[in-house]
Write a protein that holds these residues in place. Structure first.
Motif: not given
Length: 245
Positions: A189, A204, A212, A214, A224
């Motif tokens: 991450q 997002p 992804a 966020t 992440t």
């Protein structure tokens, strides 16, 4: 015999390092930096963490300071003579108007190891943070050890992020299933905390097939990712970081 060691870094706004204390397997070296940042590299002076070890790194960036902390090589968690769980704690403090780039190399969870890592970051209002975490579950051709990783971040005294992940033997069921890693062996991450997200919030979105982005209230953004190996994971996180710059 287990090892207990705590390394400490304190960075000033003028680029000075009034505190740079190595301990045990955690050797700290001031290295050449580009731009306005002071740079410290963590060099492994011995094999660690092993079972039962208690290791910690504390880094403080005082008001207005700019610090990058990286590492010379990956950290490999290994089983040791002591059958107990090893611990590796990272404690970060970033002052007002200060900036910390925390960019260690991968943490490799070797078969038979048992490690609990805990990273806590306390940020003042106006502080900026770039934090990267990468875990590789098992060396080539082997099963992973047991790894639990927790990340807690507070900004101006308010909780921004608190999450815990567990992998390997003894972890809650399903960690390797389709809803979590889906057979991948590298997970990571990238957390960015910056006031600029308050004015230009991110949306997002997916990044490729296995990552992804966020947005977090704070203001902050979290990427992440999972990947087949460490090289592909780093490529995804590097591309995400470059997109913010």
């Amino acid at each position: 015999m287990s090892v207990r060691a705590t390394a400490r870094i304190v960075a000033d706004a003028d680029g000075g390092l009034p505190v740079l204390v190595s301990d045990g397997p955690l050797a700290l070296r001031r290295t050449r930096a580009t731009g306005p940042y002071t740079r410290v590299t963590v060099v492994g002076a011995m094999t660690a963490p092993l079972g039962g070890d208690r290791l910690a790194v504390e880094a403080e960036v005082r008001d207005g300071g700019r610090l990058t902390v990286d590492a010379a090589a990956a950290t490999v968690a290994l089983p040791g003579r002591d059958a107990g769980r090893a611990r590796y704690d990272v404690r970060l403090t970033v002052g007002r108007g200060a900036e910390l780039h925390w960019l260690p190399e991968q943490l490799v969870s070797a078969q038979g190891s048992d490690l609990h890592t805990r990273t806590t970051a306390d940020l003042a209002a106006g502080a900026r943070l770039v934090l990267r975490e990468e875990q590789v579950l098992g060396r080539h051709g082997e099963q992973p050890g047991t790894l639990t990783s927790r990340l807690t971040v507070r900004r101006a005294g308010r909780l921004l992020l608190d999450q815990e992940l567990s992998y390997g033997p003894g972890a809650p069921g399903g960690w390797d299933g389709g809803a979590v890693l889906g057979g991948h062996r590298a997970v990571g991450q990238l957390l960015l905390v910056d006031e600029a997200f308050g004015e230009w919030p991110v949306e997002p979105r997916l990044i490729g097939d296995t990552a992804a982005l966020t947005p977090l209230a704070g203001p902050a953004a979290l990427v992440t990712a999972v990947a087949q190996d460490a090289l592909r994971l780093r490529r995804v996180l590097d591309e995400a970081l470059a997109s913010f710059r």
